[in-house]
Design a protein around this motif. Sequence first.
Motif: not given
Length: 242
Positions: A117, A119-121, A123-126, A213-214, A217, A228
């Motif tokens: 979970s 990792k996805r976040i 990656d989104e925010f570098d 997850d949401d 995040r 955002e």
Amino acid sequence: MFLLSATESVKSSSIIADAINNSLPNMFSPFTYMLLAFLFIAIIVFAIIILIYLIIKKPSQGNSSKSNTNKAEFNQLTENVITEKPTEIIEEIKKDSLPYYKVNSVFNNKEGKFYASLKRIADEFDLTIFSKMRIADLVQVPKDTPHYIRWFNYIKAKHVDFILVDKAFKPVLIIEVDDASHNQQKRIERDDFVDKVFGHVGLKIMHLRLWKDDELRIQIMNAVGIKEEIQEPVINEVKQGV
């Protein structure tokens, strides 16, 4: 006090000597009777002193014996470490009989799911994820601090579950995935100390047991200070033909 006791002893000896002199035939002189009485009292006093000494010394010997036993047990436990010779270790290495084995995973089941979970976040925010890092790799103690070794020892063996770092590898957020063991008193005290350390250096820390997850995040965005970006809808111009 000793002179007073001696004076009283002499008086007692005189009384006893007078009593003996009056009750027994005049076989000895009064001085002889007084001397015998004094020796008799001295023997009694000496016996009392010896008795008191034995009573006091007995518990002390017990404590000493217990201390010696504990010391012997400690020496026995640490004998291999203290007496182990480098040559013996070298021989074990040559025989390839090292007492180690590879772990199946660096994460337990819960940590593995959380990593997916996170990792996805990230990656989104570098952001980059590090895990299982020592606190001593994240905070430092100035060498000139009084009792430096003691303060360093508090953090050198403690680690945290996950660390998020930015592009410059600067840590921006600590995340601990807690399980039931964190309900234990020692773990509670450990967590309180860790929170104080990171709070002192200005590094945020999150403790999670369950997550969505949401929600995760949003929590990370708030903790790290990510806003955002609201994208305005693109209106395509339609050219009408003449």
